[in-house]
Design a protein around this motif. Structure first.
Motif, PDB file in Angstrom:
ATOM      1  N   PRO A   3       0.832  -1.210   0.000  1.00 45.24           N
ATOM      2  CA  PRO A   3       0.000   0.000   0.000  1.00 45.24           C
ATOM      3  C   PRO A   3       0.867   1.260   0.000  1.00 45.24           C
ATOM      4  O   PRO A   3       2.042   1.215   0.366  1.00 45.24           O
ATOM      5  N   PHE A   6       0.734   5.726   4.778  1.00 45.09           N
ATOM      6  CA  PHE A   6      -0.387   6.423   5.405  1.00 45.09           C
ATOM      7  C   PHE A   6      -0.013   6.742   6.839  1.00 45.09           C
ATOM      8  O   PHE A   6       0.958   6.202   7.384  1.00 45.09           O
ATOM      9  N   TYR A   8      -0.881   6.374  10.647  1.00 46.72           N
ATOM     10  CA  TYR A   8      -1.589   5.350  11.426  1.00 46.72           C
ATOM     11  C   TYR A   8      -1.996   5.897  12.788  1.00 46.72           C
ATOM     12  O   TYR A   8      -1.172   6.451  13.510  1.00 46.72           O
ATOM     13  N   ARG A  10      -4.076   4.915  16.430  1.00 48.79           N
ATOM     14  CA  ARG A  10      -4.654   3.799  17.193  1.00 48.79           C
ATOM     15  C   ARG A  10      -5.288   4.347  18.474  1.00 48.79           C
ATOM     16  O   ARG A  10      -4.773   4.151  19.573  1.00 48.79           O
ATOM     17  N   GLN A  34     -10.264  -6.996   5.943  1.00 49.74           N
ATOM     18  CA  GLN A  34     -10.273  -8.001   4.871  1.00 49.74           C
ATOM     19  C   GLN A  34     -10.860  -7.479   3.554  1.00 49.74           C
ATOM     20  O   GLN A  34     -10.699  -8.115   2.501  1.00 49.74           O
ATOM     21  N   ILE A  37      -7.761  -3.730   3.224  1.00 52.94           N
ATOM     22  CA  ILE A  37      -6.330  -3.937   2.918  1.00 52.94           C
ATOM     23  C   ILE A  37      -6.105  -4.415   1.470  1.00 52.94           C
ATOM     24  O   ILE A  37      -5.222  -3.877   0.792  1.00 52.94           O
ATOM     25  N   LYS A  41      -3.734  -2.497  -1.084  1.00 50.52           N
ATOM     26  CA  LYS A  41      -2.577  -3.139  -1.710  1.00 50.52           C
ATOM     27  C   LYS A  41      -2.624  -3.003  -3.237  1.00 50.52           C
ATOM     28  O   LYS A  41      -1.599  -2.872  -3.884  1.00 50.52           O
ATOM     29  N   ARG A  55      -8.052  -1.002  19.432  1.00 52.25           N
ATOM     30  CA  ARG A  55      -7.814  -0.770  20.865  1.00 52.25           C
ATOM     31  C   ARG A  55      -8.965  -0.047  21.557  1.00 52.25           C
ATOM     32  O   ARG A  55      -8.813   0.434  22.672  1.00 52.25           O
ATOM     33  N   LEU A 109     -10.856 -12.987  10.560  1.00 48.35           N
ATOM     34  CA  LEU A 109     -10.494 -11.585  10.759  1.00 48.35           C
ATOM     35  C   LEU A 109     -11.599 -10.599  10.406  1.00 48.35           C
ATOM     36  O   LEU A 109     -11.761  -9.577  11.065  1.00 48.35           O
TER      37      LEU A 109
ATOM     38  N   GLN B   5       6.854   2.971  13.579  1.00 50.12           N
ATOM     39  CA  GLN B   5       6.149   2.623  14.803  1.00 50.12           C
ATOM     40  C   GLN B   5       6.789   1.373  15.395  1.00 50.12           C
ATOM     41  O   GLN B   5       7.090   0.431  14.668  1.00 50.12           O
ATOM     42  N   GLU B  21       7.305   0.762   9.248  1.00 50.09           N
ATOM     43  CA  GLU B  21       6.295   1.642   8.657  1.00 50.09           C
ATOM     44  C   GLU B  21       4.917   1.029   8.925  1.00 50.09           C
ATOM     45  O   GLU B  21       4.774  -0.196   8.861  1.00 50.09           O
ATOM     46  N   PRO B  22       3.899   1.864   9.188  1.00 45.21           N
ATOM     47  CA  PRO B  22       2.554   1.310   9.432  1.00 45.21           C
ATOM     48  C   PRO B  22       2.044   0.468   8.267  1.00 45.21           C
ATOM     49  O   PRO B  22       1.219  -0.412   8.455  1.00 45.21           O
ATOM     50  N   ARG B  23       2.550   0.735   7.055  1.00 40.63           N
ATOM     51  CA  ARG B  23       2.045  -0.025   5.910  1.00 40.63           C
ATOM     52  C   ARG B  23       2.714  -1.390   5.779  1.00 40.63           C
ATOM     53  O   ARG B  23       2.371  -2.165   4.887  1.00 40.63           O
ATOM     54  N   LEU B  25       3.318  -5.115   5.949  1.00 39.28           N
ATOM     55  CA  LEU B  25       2.398  -6.237   6.152  1.00 39.28           C
ATOM     56  C   LEU B  25       3.017  -7.232   7.125  1.00 39.28           C
ATOM     57  O   LEU B  25       4.248  -7.347   7.227  1.00 39.28           O
ATOM     58  N   VAL B  27       3.239 -10.365   6.876  1.00 44.96           N
ATOM     59  CA  VAL B  27       4.092 -11.362   6.198  1.00 44.96           C
ATOM     60  C   VAL B  27       5.512 -10.815   5.996  1.00 44.96           C
ATOM     61  O   VAL B  27       6.496 -11.550   6.094  1.00 44.96           O
ATOM     62  N   ASP B  28       5.612  -9.510   5.747  1.00 36.36           N
ATOM     63  CA  ASP B  28       6.939  -8.907   5.559  1.00 36.36           C
ATOM     64  C   ASP B  28       7.686  -8.810   6.887  1.00 36.36           C
ATOM     65  O   ASP B  28       8.913  -8.939   6.925  1.00 36.36           O
ATOM     66  N   THR B  64      -2.536  -9.935   4.524  1.00 38.21           N
ATOM     67  CA  THR B  64      -3.694  -9.052   4.609  1.00 38.21           C
ATOM     68  C   THR B  64      -3.906  -8.580   6.051  1.00 38.21           C
ATOM     69  O   THR B  64      -5.028  -8.428   6.531  1.00 38.21           O
ATOM     70  N   VAL B  65      -2.793  -8.410   6.740  1.00 34.63           N
ATOM     71  CA  VAL B  65      -2.789  -7.863   8.099  1.00 34.63           C
ATOM     72  C   VAL B  65      -1.620  -6.882   8.151  1.00 34.63           C
ATOM     73  O   VAL B  65      -0.527  -7.197   7.655  1.00 34.63           O
ATOM     74  N   PHE B  66      -1.829  -5.704   8.720  1.00 35.10           N
ATOM     75  CA  PHE B  66      -0.697  -4.807   8.934  1.00 35.10           C
ATOM     76  C   PHE B  66       0.064  -5.260  10.176  1.00 35.10           C
ATOM     77  O   PHE B  66      -0.547  -5.620  11.192  1.00 35.10           O
ATOM     78  N   VAL B  68       1.553  -3.556  12.341  1.00 35.11           N
ATOM     79  CA  VAL B  68       1.190  -2.743  13.513  1.00 35.11           C
ATOM     80  C   VAL B  68      -0.059  -3.265  14.222  1.00 35.11           C
ATOM     81  O   VAL B  68      -0.210  -3.088  15.431  1.00 35.11           O
ATOM     82  N   GLU B  69      -0.936  -3.899  13.456  1.00 33.73           N
ATOM     83  CA  GLU B  69      -2.168  -4.423  14.048  1.00 33.73           C
ATOM     84  C   GLU B  69      -1.903  -5.719  14.824  1.00 33.73           C
ATOM     85  O   GLU B  69      -2.742  -6.175  15.594  1.00 33.73           O
ATOM     86  N   ASP B  71       0.715  -5.964  16.735  1.00 30.57           N
ATOM     87  CA  ASP B  71       1.576  -5.529  17.842  1.00 30.57           C
ATOM     88  C   ASP B  71       1.078  -6.134  19.160  1.00 30.57           C
ATOM     89  O   ASP B  71      -0.103  -6.036  19.491  1.00 30.57           O
TER      90      ASP B  71
END
Lengths: 287, 162
Positions: A3, A6, A8, A10, A34, A37, A41, A55, A109, B5, B21-23, B25, B27-28, B64-66, B68-69, B71
């Motif tokens: 992506p 951006f 972020y 929370r 789901q 994202i 992407k 949160r 999710l 972050q 970076e917040p972006r 993923l 998997v990365d 398909t998950v960031f 940061v989410e 964390d």
């Protein structure tokens, strides 16, 4: 693809989240992600601000049953809707619709709040909720409010949510004596739908007292088949009336045309599905 | 916070943290920060399931998950299945049944099967098919994978991995 960058956020309260969403024009709330994202992407949609709802303790995954309603927190996942007994027993159409979304990983999710706020006419849950007396519970700039689901969906990916609004949950009115059926046509049971129908009927000794039929992938928004619903009331649920209702249900609908199905073919599928859901209800259906 | 972050994630019992970076993923994070290359990127569009991991007990597509989410959460990847260099019963069943050819989908298949067997230790064939419907294999034709999961369900009890 990855992506675009951006900012972020929370936040830990609804007030704070609503404020960020309201004061930044290009801000989007993130729940299960789901739908959002994948769009980000592919860079179909690149919001400048992402507001994570993860949160905020005021938005829950809680599913609670009272005498006349089922209340579902916006963060409840599709998997929870599919597997929680209070949903399966009291509004089976919704759990069937949830079980037929995508695959296990996505159901683990994806949330009902995100799904409805997305305003996708091919969302199973949207049509399921539209077939009942559902109120969308919202927190916004003026505090809490409720929006009836009938009228919530305004156009393709467009809802009546205003800037700063966050969906916090749903209240589904439960009335005794209704029988339900949810049927979907797609390449496989859980694949993206080509067409689907949710029917919720009150039937007394074979006669219809109330009918709610909602059509998925039938136009730019999830829609109710009002002509067919009106026709069915006080009629006997017999093959002749079922066929007629199915025809009326798709009259003047303009389903989308894409690589999976033409408008005409989709209209045909919707008619067949209305017929099958009514047949299923006439032979018992899910109570 | 456009900037980076701090993200802390526990993967297979080991804690990893990094400013990302917040972006980024998940998997990365798993492949590049934790350097665990068993989790694969296949389609990268939420379809193929090669990137499936277990996040707080639930199978998810980590493309398909960031990060940061995730964390503060716990993750299991394919590297967490074997113990002391010995593959587990599910992996062994894949081996015995020739449930892989090129092996690209295998980590994701194993994690989806792990979630399925944790929830439902004795799934029917239909339940197995449904359980791996979010995972694509282009080699085996699936039959050997279904057989492997079915065989594994007969030899193992609940809770191989959490």
């Amino acid at each position: 693809m990855r992506p675009k960058s951006f900012e972020y956020h929370r936040p830990e309260t609804l007030k704070e989240a609503s404020e960020i969403l309201y004061s930044n024009e290009d801000a989007k709330a993130l729940a299960g992600g789901q739908s959002l994202i994948p769009l980000m992407k592919l860079r179909i949609y690149s919001p400048e601000h992402i507001v994570s709802l993860s949160r905020i303790k005021e938005i829950t995954q809680k599913i609670s049953l009272s005498k006349d309603s089922l209340e579902i927190g916006a963060m409840a996942t599709h998997d929870m809707l599919a597997t929680t007994d209070s949903v399966r027993n009291n509004f089976p159409l919704l759990s069937t619709a949830a079980a037929k979304i995508a695959d296990q990983q996505i159901r683990n999710l994806g949330t009902i709040g995100g799904n409805i706020a997305h305003g996708d006419p091919s969302a199973n849950l949207a049509s399921a909720l539209l077939s009942a007396d559902t109120e969308v519970m919202v927190y916004g700039q003026d505090g809490k409010k409720t929006i009836p689901i009938n009228g919530f969906f305004q156009d393709l990916f467009t809802t009546s949510l205003e800037p700063g609004d966050i969906v916090t949950g749903f209240r589904i009115g439960l009335k005794p004596g209704y029988r339900q059926s949810f049927l979907k046509i797609s390449k496989s049971d859980t694949a993206f739908p080509i067409a689907f129908v949710a029917s919720n009927l009150k039937v007394e000794s074979r006669f219809v007292e109330d009918a709610r039929i909602s059509l998925g992938v039938a136009g730019p928004t999830p829609i109710r088949a009002e002509k067919a619903e009106k026709f069915l009331v006080k009629k006997e649920l017999n093959p002749e009336n079922i066929s007629k209702a199915a025809k009326l249900a798709v009259e003047s609908t303009e389903p989308p045309d894409d690589i999976h199905a033409s408008t005409e073919y989709r209209r045909h599928l919707l008619e067949v599905l209305v017929k099958r859901t009514l047949e299923e209800i006439s032979t018992g259906g899910k109570k | 916070m456009t900037g980076k972050q701090l993200v802390k994630i526990e993967i297979n019992g080991k804690k990893y943290e990094s400013d990302v970076e917040p972006r980024m993923l998940l998997v990365d994070f798993i492949r590049m920060v934790a350097k665990l290359k068993g989790t694969h990127i296949g389609c990268d569009t939420t379809s193929c399931g090669a990137c499936t991991v277990i996040l707080d007990g639930k199978s998810v597509k980590s493309c398909t998950v960031f990060a940061v989410e995730a964390d503060g959460k716990k993750i299991s990847t394919v590297e967490g299945l074997a113990h002391d260099g010995t593959i587990n019963a599910l992996q062994n069943a894949f081996w015995e049944n020739h449930a892989l050819q090129c092996g690209y989908c295998t980590p994701g298949m194993l994690m989806s099967a792990t979630f399925l067997l944790n929830r439902n230790p004795h799934p029917s064939e239909d339940e197995i098919r449904e359980g791996i419907s979010g995972n694509i294999c282009r080699c085996t034709g699936y039959l050997s994978i279904i057989k492997a999961i079915s065989d594994a369900s007969k030899t193992i009890g609940k809770k191989e991995v959490q």
